[in-house]
Design an enzyme around this catalytic site. Structure first.
Site, short mmCIF file in Angstrom:
data_model
loop_
_atom_site.label_atom_id
_atom_site.label_comp_id
_atom_site.label_asym_id
_atom_site.label_seq_id
_atom_site.Cartn_x
_atom_site.Cartn_y
_atom_site.Cartn_z
N TYR A 141 0.81 -1.22 0.00
CA TYR A 141 0.00 0.00 0.00
C TYR A 141 0.84 1.27 0.00
O TYR A 141 0.32 2.37 -0.15
CB TYR A 141 -0.93 0.03 1.23
CG TYR A 141 -1.89 -1.14 1.34
CD1 TYR A 141 -2.15 -1.96 0.25
CD2 TYR A 141 -2.53 -1.43 2.54
CE1 TYR A 141 -3.00 -3.05 0.36
CE2 TYR A 141 -3.40 -2.50 2.65
CZ TYR A 141 -3.62 -3.31 1.56
OH TYR A 141 -4.47 -4.38 1.67
N LYS A 189 4.62 -15.33 2.86
CA LYS A 189 4.46 -16.14 1.64
C LYS A 189 5.88 -16.39 1.12
O LYS A 189 6.25 -16.02 0.01
CB LYS A 189 3.59 -15.37 0.64
CG LYS A 189 3.13 -16.18 -0.55
CD LYS A 189 2.08 -17.21 -0.23
CE LYS A 189 1.73 -18.03 -1.46
NZ LYS A 189 0.92 -19.20 -1.16
N ASP A 221 -1.87 -18.37 3.10
CA ASP A 221 -3.07 -19.12 2.70
C ASP A 221 -3.45 -20.14 3.76
O ASP A 221 -4.63 -20.31 4.09
CB ASP A 221 -2.89 -19.78 1.32
CG ASP A 221 -1.47 -20.27 1.06
OD1 ASP A 221 -0.61 -20.09 1.95
OD2 ASP A 221 -1.21 -20.85 -0.01
N ASP A 245 -4.14 -6.84 6.77
CA ASP A 245 -5.40 -6.18 6.46
C ASP A 245 -6.48 -7.24 6.28
O ASP A 245 -7.57 -7.20 6.87
CB ASP A 245 -5.20 -5.37 5.17
CG ASP A 245 -6.39 -4.49 4.83
OD1 ASP A 245 -7.30 -4.37 5.67
OD2 ASP A 245 -6.41 -3.93 3.72
N ASP A 249 -9.41 -8.58 9.24
CA ASP A 249 -10.86 -8.48 8.97
C ASP A 249 -11.51 -9.85 9.03
O ASP A 249 -12.63 -10.00 9.54
CB ASP A 249 -11.11 -7.84 7.60
CG ASP A 249 -11.22 -6.33 7.71
OD1 ASP A 249 -10.82 -5.79 8.77
OD2 ASP A 249 -11.70 -5.69 6.76
#
Ligand SMILES: NC(=O)c1ccc[n+]([C@@H]2O[C@H](COP(=O)([O-])OP(=O)(O)OC[C@H]3O[C@@H](n4cnc5c(N)ncnc54)[C@H](O)[C@@H]3O)[C@@H](O)[C@H]2O)c1
Length: 368
Positions: A141, A189, A221, A245, A249
């Site tokens: 971001y 990852k 994952d 993020d 959530d």
């Protein structure tokens, strides 16, 4: 202890739940002989109305000089059609940036009486109590500005991290794990991304400094699946910005109660911004029915992470748990055979518990 706390109630129910947090903190200050000096400033829509900007300079200056900042929530339909520089959310992003808040902490706990509201089966969610530590100012971001090439047919986003950025968030997570059950899951990852390989390297190096913490590496994952199939597996999760993020959530819906979720965002000097995860809830603002517990639990996080007052923080958390165990709940929560109360009464119940425990001198021996 003497501390200066800036209150940014913001809009909608932000104002109502902030007054609850102030009441609870005042009770803690009295019972534990602390002096908390509160200073209230505007942010969001309220600031647009008064100052013509969602983040007045006076607010930024006050926050920078404070020991900690409590924020309610911003936004509402009144400002929805404003141009982007006059949107309430601009105030929120602006203050996070001004304070250089790089670490976001979200505790997620399944409260016994509320487990039936979870999308998961009660026996899966029961006993879950985890903390997600998310890097907040680096990664995808914040990379070199994204671009479109080849007549818009190719797009580029950059995921960049420096070693220093990784080290400071990983340290924060190890320290948080030390104050909890001593287990850290580092999510990355590393089978694909170079940034994740450096992330994993740093975690491995840091391990030696925290021998009391057990570390595991989990691919993002697999972590997403495990959060749903076995949330009690986790104690502290640390991860980079975008993974955090998404995972935070995902985890926040596990308990099924938006009005119960606090959060903390910290900078390197330990100054933090503490806020509930929920928004300004314009649909119920002014009705006196907002659930103040996420804001109250955010105040508890402030005591723990900015002021190192873990006994005081624990007492607030125990008070919240006890009030719910006794069957009291606000309209957003459903407890079978419980008693529904409004914002003010819920706050009073929490304060009463704090005062009763202090009066019975139970603080040192009964709850810690
Ligand atoms: N951090 C923030 O300040 C923040 C976060 C999210 C949304 N917002 C803003 O809030 C406004 C409303 O957004 P939204 O409706 O999508 O999200 P919201 O979180 O405000 O509300 C979602 C639903 O949950 C309920 N709810 C939320 N908090 C509650 C509480 N403490 N007690 C009881 N019920 C509660 C609301 O009544 C509503 O039905 C928008 O302007 C949005 O931009 C601000």
């Amino acid at each position: 202890m003497n501390r200066r706390i800036v209150l940014l109630p913001g809009d909608g129910i932000g104002k109502e739940v902030m007054s609850s947090a102030k009441e609870v903190l005042s009770a803690i200050a009295e019972e534990f002989n602390h002096s908390f000096n509160f200073e209230t400033h505007e942010i969001g829509g309220a600031a647009i109305d008064t100052y013509g900007t969602p983040l007045p300079e006076t607010t930024v200056t006050a926050c920078k000089q404070a020991d900690a900042v409590l924020l309610g929530a911003v936004g509402g339909p009144k400002w929805d059609q404003n141009p982007s520089h006059l949107r309430p959310e601009r105030g929120l992003l602006g203050i996070r940036k001004a304070l250089d808040l790089y670490a976001n902490l979200r505790p997620i706990k399944g409260f016994k009486n509320l487990l039936h509201a979870s999308p998961l089966k009660e026996d899966v969610i029961s006993g879950s109590d985890l903390l997600i530590v998310r890097e907040l100012t680096g990664g995808l971001y914040f990379g070199t500005p994204s671009e479109r090439r080849d007549n818009g047919e190719t797009v580029v986003d950059t995921l960049a991290y420096t070693r220093h950025e990784i080290e400071r968030i990983v340290d924060k997570a190890f320290q948080a794990a030390q104050g909890r059950r001593g287990r850290l899951a580092s999510v990355d990852k590393a089978n694909v991304l170079e940034s994740s390989k450096l992330w994993r390297e740093v975690v491995e190096e840091k391990k030696a400094q925290y021998p009391d913490v057990t570390v595991e590496h989990v691919l993002v994952d697999a972590a997403a699946m495990k959060l749903i199939t076995n949330p009690t597996h986790f104690d502290v999760i640390v991860t980079e910005n975008m993974f955090g993020d998404i995972l935070s959530d995902e985890a926040s819906v596990l308990t099924g109660s938006l009005g119960m979720l606090p959060s903390a965002s910290l900078n390197e000097s330990g100054v933090g911004l503490y806020e509930p995860v929920h928004g300004s809830a314009p649909d119920i603002a002014g009705k006196g029915i907002a659930n103040p517990l996420a804001m109250i639990l955010s105040a508890a996080l402030m005591l723990r992470y900015s002021f190192n007052l873990s006994n005081e923080a624990k007492l607030i958390e125990t008070a919240v748990q006890s009030v719910l165990d006794a069957g009291f709940h606000t309209a957003d929560l459903q407890i079978t055979n419980g008693r529904q109360v409004g914002t003010a009464e819920m706050t009073r119940l929490v304060v009463d518990f704090i005062r009763t425990q202090s009066a019975s001198k139970c603080i040192a021996s009964c709850y810690y």
